[in-house]
Scaffold this active site. Structure first.
Site, PDB file in Angstrom:
ATOM      1  N   CYS A 171      -3.807 -53.026  19.107  1.00 28.42           N
ATOM      2  CA  CYS A 171      -5.220 -53.010  19.505  1.00 28.42           C
ATOM      3  C   CYS A 171      -5.273 -52.050  20.686  1.00 28.42           C
ATOM      4  O   CYS A 171      -4.428 -52.138  21.595  1.00 28.42           O
ATOM      5  CB  CYS A 171      -5.669 -54.403  19.922  1.00 28.42           C
ATOM      6  N   GLU A 204     -11.765 -56.341  28.795  1.00 30.58           N
ATOM      7  CA  GLU A 204     -13.144 -55.883  29.049  1.00 30.58           C
ATOM      8  C   GLU A 204     -13.647 -56.403  30.404  1.00 30.58           C
ATOM      9  O   GLU A 204     -14.469 -55.781  31.045  1.00 30.58           O
ATOM     10  CB  GLU A 204     -14.089 -56.327  27.918  1.00 30.58           C
ATOM     11  N   ASP A 263     -14.442 -46.407  19.816  1.00 27.88           N
ATOM     12  CA  ASP A 263     -13.852 -47.751  19.823  1.00 27.88           C
ATOM     13  C   ASP A 263     -15.000 -48.752  20.010  1.00 27.88           C
ATOM     14  O   ASP A 263     -16.135 -48.362  20.300  1.00 27.88           O
ATOM     15  CB  ASP A 263     -12.850 -47.882  20.990  1.00 27.88           C
ATOM     16  N   CYS A 287      -9.642 -47.336  17.317  1.00 26.14           N
ATOM     17  CA  CYS A 287      -9.804 -48.789  17.237  1.00 26.14           C
ATOM     18  C   CYS A 287      -9.012 -49.233  16.008  1.00 26.14           C
ATOM     19  O   CYS A 287      -9.272 -48.740  14.898  1.00 26.14           O
ATOM     20  CB  CYS A 287     -11.292 -49.097  17.078  1.00 26.14           C
TER      21      CYS A 287
END
Ligand code: DGL
Length: 284
Positions: free
Chosen positions: A197, A165, A23, A86
């Protein structure tokens, strides 16, 4: 998904070889988590392209070039299959990756599309994903192949990836941004929402709360692990024996700082990831 008979049968791929998963960052860990749950005897080599995340705002050419480098890196481990964990890379690059490597591959889009087409009752499906995935129309294309009578509404949610993230999984900021993105899908009265996603399952509880109990959330990570299992079974490549202790069962590689990744990975995978290694992916 291509499990070509020559690549399986020419003896180069082994049942006890690891599965490669990649990913742009930490999102693919949601797929790893499902693989660990559903096919626990498999060894996994994970690569997260943490230096070059996000992919979702980049061009098809760039995402394809990055993905090809990662496939070449994973090939060095003689992996028996590669999971493109991904959606952006699956949308932009999977076809070309399959043409340029003889390792069987599976992306995350088709499994998610199939499940959404099955579960919708009112025929109104929402897809939330990166700008790239939404722009490619890939979910709409696959779903319409399965069911022509559905309406598909795509919504790009570019701020979700940086929020994930940064580890802001349960946070008022994430909540506020999710409300803004999702309001129009609520107004359209969808009954199914694809988390298109691989980062998004990590904010699933926020998304579920905002959409309400009348909307089924489809997590392609779960469906992908299920299809991967089926593919390995059909081709005789499912590892039936647990790997030997100390056999480096799960290995993690990243293109940027490893310590940040390890902390994050340990917060979502309960296996206990001791380390990750930084590699210069642009050299592949
Ligand atoms: N997790 C990825 C996806 O499934 C990409 C997110 C990004 O790098 O923009 O699309």
């Amino acid at each position: 998904m291509t499990a070509t008979s020559n690549s399986i049968n020419n003896g180069r791929l082994h049942r006890d070889a690891p599965i490669g998963v990649f990913d742009s960052g930490v999102g693919g860990l949601t797929v790893v988590r499902e693989i660990m749950r559903q096919i626990p005897n498999e060894k996994i080599i994970y690569f997260g392209d943490t230096a070059r995340v996000p992919y979702g705002s980049k061009s098809r050419e760039t995402v394809t070039r990055f993905s090809r480098q990662i496939v070449r890196f994973l090939e060095t481990f003689q992996v028996k299959t590669i999971v493109v964990a991904c959606n952006t890379a699956s949308a932009y690059a999977l076809d070309i990756l399959e043409q340029t490597s003889d390792i069987p591959m599976i992306g995350v889009v088709k499994p998610g599309a199939r499940m959404a087409a099955e579960v919708t009752k009112n025929g109104r499906i929402g897809v939330i994903a990166t700008e790239a995935t939404i722009g490619s129309q890939i979910y709409a294309e696959y779903i319409r192949k399965l069911n022509k009578n559905v309406a598909i509404y795509g919504k790009a949610c570019p701020l979700f990836v940086p929020l994930v993230e940064e580890g802001l999984l349960e946070d008022p900021v994430t909540d506020e941004i999710a409300r803004r993105y999702l309001t129009e899908l609520i107004d359209i009265d969808i009954d199914t929402l694809i988390l298109g996603c691989t980062h998004y399952p990590l904010i699933r509880s926020t998304l579920g709360r905002i959409m309400g109990s009348g909307v089924t959330l489809v997590n392609p990570a779960y469906e992908t692990a299920r299809e991967l299992r089926g593919m390995l079974e059909r081709t005789g490549m499912l590892n039936e024996e647990p790997p030997r202790l100390g056999g480096n069962r799960y290995q993690f590689y990243v293109s940027d700082k490893a310590d940040k990744f390890v902390t994050f990975a340990n917060s979502i995978i309960k296996y206990g990831i001791l380390s990750a290694k930084t590699i210069p992916i642009e050299q592949y």
